[in-house]
Every structure is written in C-alpha cells, then in structure tokens.
Design an enzyme around this catalytic site. Structure first.
Site, PDB file in Angstrom:
ATOM      1  N   GLY A  10       0.812  -1.222   0.000  1.00  0.00           N
ATOM      2  CA  GLY A  10       0.000   0.000   0.000  1.00  0.00           C
ATOM      3  C   GLY A  10       0.841   1.266   0.000  1.00  0.00           C
ATOM      4  N   GLN A  11       0.156   2.393   0.230  1.00  0.00           N
ATOM      5  CA  GLN A  11       0.814   3.704   0.152  1.00  0.00           C
ATOM      6  C   GLN A  11       1.990   3.804   1.125  1.00  0.00           C
ATOM      7  OE1 GLN A  11      -1.409   7.021   1.723  1.00  0.00           O
ATOM      8  NE2 GLN A  11      -0.243   8.542   0.574  1.00  0.00           N
ATOM      9  N   ASP A  52      -1.898 -13.665   3.430  1.00  0.00           N
ATOM     10  CA  ASP A  52      -3.167 -13.104   3.888  1.00  0.00           C
ATOM     11  C   ASP A  52      -3.071 -13.050   5.412  1.00  0.00           C
ATOM     12  OD1 ASP A  52      -5.704 -12.565   4.692  1.00  0.00           O
ATOM     13  OD2 ASP A  52      -6.669 -14.168   3.528  1.00  0.00           O
ATOM     14  N   TYR A 141     -14.262   2.717   9.957  1.00  0.00           N
ATOM     15  CA  TYR A 141     -12.795   2.819  10.004  1.00  0.00           C
ATOM     16  C   TYR A 141     -12.364   3.355  11.371  1.00  0.00           C
ATOM     17  CZ  TYR A 141      -8.153   4.605   8.501  1.00  0.00           C
ATOM     18  OH  TYR A 141      -6.817   4.892   8.367  1.00  0.00           O
ATOM     19  N   LYS A 145     -10.218   1.801  14.433  1.00  0.00           N
ATOM     20  CA  LYS A 145      -8.991   2.430  14.929  1.00  0.00           C
ATOM     21  C   LYS A 145      -9.027   2.578  16.458  1.00  0.00           C
ATOM     22  CE  LYS A 145      -6.565   2.747  11.230  1.00  0.00           C
ATOM     23  NZ  LYS A 145      -5.536   1.704  11.046  1.00  0.00           N
TER      24      LYS A 145
HETATM   25  C1  AKB Z   1      -8.116   8.036   5.255  1.00  0.00           C
HETATM   26  O1  AKB Z   1      -8.362   9.124   4.704  1.00  0.00           O
HETATM   27  O2  AKB Z   1      -8.964   7.159   5.445  1.00  0.00           O
HETATM   28  C2  AKB Z   1      -6.705   7.801   5.746  1.00  0.00           C
HETATM   29  C3  AKB Z   1      -6.554   8.247   7.155  1.00  0.00           C
HETATM   30  C4  AKB Z   1      -6.487   9.678   7.483  1.00  0.00           C
HETATM   31  O3  AKB Z   1      -6.468   7.437   8.031  1.00  0.00           O
HETATM   32  N1  AKB Z   1      -5.766   8.458   4.896  1.00  0.00           N
END
Ligand code: AKB
Length: 315
Positions: A10-11, A52, A141, A145
């Site tokens: 990834g990035q 994986d 997300y 986190k």
């Molecule tokens: C996103 O935009 O989802 C990520 C982040 C800020 O965690 N780049």
C-alpha cells in the site's frame, strides 16, 4: 532485527520497505502482501511473500521461517471504502490486528499498527485536538482504529507485548497511490494537475485536515519503534502532524507554481461528512516530548517536492 511488513504493497508499505532496509539491512526486511501482482512488484527490491494476514496458519509460518522480531501491521480498508462495506472493514482491520497481536505474544515480537485521525469524531475538540480526549468516531474505520488502540494497549498491559502506534493524518506521497481514504485528494490533485491540468475535488474547499509528507511518516514509524520504552507514557496511540490545510489553501499554493492549473469541486457527501468529523489540527506535543517527534516537511517544501517527483514520472 528481522522485520515483517504485512500489507506492504500500500501507500505506506511501498515506501516503508526501502526505509527499513536502509536502517536494518536489505536481508532483514520481509514484505508481505495479499495480492500476487503486488508481491511481484515488491520482489523487484526486497524479499517479498504472498500472505493473507487473516490466515493465521500461513502468518505463523512466516513469523517462524523468517524469525521475525518486529511486525508492521499495515493491513486496513480506509475510511471511505470502509463506509461502502463496514462489515468487511471490521473483519479485515480487526482480524489482521488480532492475528498480529497474538503472534507477537507467542513469538515475542514488537508491533506497530497505525491508528489515524479517523479515531476521532464530531464530539472531539477539533482545534489542537489533545492527545487524550473524547474518541467517538462516526465511521467503521474510526471504530476499528479506536478498538485497535484499546486492543493494542490491552496486549501491552496484560501480556507485555511491545505495542506502539501513531495516529496518522492524511499522508502525501508519490510512490504507491492511496486508495479509499478521505485525505486521498491531497495526493490525487498533484497527479491530475500534472497529467491533465485540471482537478475536481471531492472535499469541500474549507475543510481542514491534518497532513504529513511521507518522509516524516516513515521517520515516525521507525523513531517510535526504536524509542526508549521507559520514556513512553503513551503507547497506542500518539497524535502526529506536520501541517493542516483546506483544499482551497492547497490549490492556491499549487496555482502559484502552475498558474494554468484549473480546480473545481464535485463534493462527495460521504467524504465531506467524514472530513467534517475529523480534527482540523492536532496537538502532537506528547509525541514530541516522549520520543522526539520532530517533522521536517511543511506545506511549501512538500508541494515543491511533489510537483518535481510527479513531473519526473512523465505521466
Ligand atoms: C483516510 O483518509 O482514510 C486515511 C486516514 C487519514 O487514516 N488516509
């Protein structure tokens, strides 16, 4: 020091691999990714394996085979993608983390798992967001986190696993493209302006978000993991930032360098809502005090470097 990077294609991973190689030696860094084509690309510059992170059997074999001491767990669906498929985001993001923590416990590895500005939500103070504050995110997300921060702290206090983490803001880079994030616009704009002379922003012009240029993000990954543990009052996770800007500020600065560039807006409501729930600017003083965080790249230097690097790609 043998280091395994999962989600290496990834990035962040794409640039973390050479950064780690410089620090710990080429033969000690193992890049792992789920996708065959990505692993093929990674093999051009490193030891790379198909893995994986949800497959605990293969993950265990990799840890044993390469005698891993440190894991960078970069596996994640990002914020905007996560809203399209929240159940998948939970199972991938939390599944990879739990496997990484369990293996770290069993094989005595240290673990770095990035958290994010996504861990904050509407009820968080948005200006100079403190290190320790209200964390009630409004995205899957973000839920992952916050849960990941808690789980990593739990593994530290309950089992003594050396877990450490930073809350990354948007990361701007010119290696692999980001995908599915809310802050991706701040990378995409450079590619579109240099290739087509025109960029349409999905983020409203006045939406502030914290950002980091990739060299500082990479330093955060290694400096925190190499920091003296006796100095760390926090572990999961530290606020880190280097700049905060809106699309309007960024586009005006790009226009000063490329006057013919055209910018307009077609706001994506999902991304706009996510961006509005995140901090406008974070207070990263705990990272500065506890492990010497000191970013080097500000807005002006970052823009000059991005334009130069992307022009060299001859898109
Ligand atoms: C996103 O935009 O989802 C990520 C982040 C800020 O965690 N780049």
């Amino acid at each position: 020091m043998n280091v395994l990077v999962v989600g290496a294609g990834g990035q962040i991973g794409t640039e973390l691999i050479p950064h780690l190689q410089k620090q710990y030696g080429q033969d000690n860094i193992i890049a792992a990714d789920l996708k065959e084509d990505v692993v093929k690309r990674l093999k051009e510059g490193s030891i790379a394996i198909t893995l994986d992170a949800l497959d605990i059997k293969n993950y265990t074999e990799a840890i044993k085979k390469y005698k891993i001491d440190r894991i960078y767990n970069l596996v994640a669906l990002l914020s905007a993608t996560g809203e399209n498929n929240p159940q998948l985001a939970w199972s991938v993001n939390m599944g990879a983390l739990l496997n990484s923590l369990e293996l770290a416990r069993e094989f005595k590895c240290s673990v770095f798992t990035p958290s994010s500005i996504g861990a904050f939500g509407h009820s968080t103070p948005h200006n100079l967001t403190p290190q320790d504050t209200i964390m009630r995110p409004n995205t899957m997300y973000g839920v992952c986190k916050v849960s990941g921060e808690l789980l990593s702290d739990y593994y530290y206090s309950r089992f003594g696993v050396d877990t450490r983490s930073v809350r990354f803001p948007g990361i701007i880079s010119n290696g692999a493209l980001p995908g599915g994030g809310t802050t991706d616009y701040a990378v995409e704009v450079f590619y579109d302006i240099i290739k087509k002379g025109h960029y349409t922003s999905p983020i409203p012009e006045n939406s502030f978000m914290d950002m980091l240029y990739i060299p500082d993000a990479l330093d955060a990954c290694t400096q925190l993991m190499d920091a003296d543990p006796s100095k760390l009052r926090h572990r999961n996770s530290f606020n880190v930032t280097a700049m905060s800007f809106t699309p309007e500020i960024l586009f005006n600065e790009i226009k000063k360098r490329i006057p013919e560039a055209i910018f307009d807006y077609n706001v994506n409501p999902v991304k706009a809502e996510i961006a509005s729930s995140w901090p406008d600017s974070m207070d990263d003083s705990c990272a500065r005090e506890e492990w010497g965080w000191n970013p080097k790249w500000g807005l002006q230097e970052m823009i000059d470097d991005m334009i130069c690097a992307i022009r060299k790609k001859n898109l």
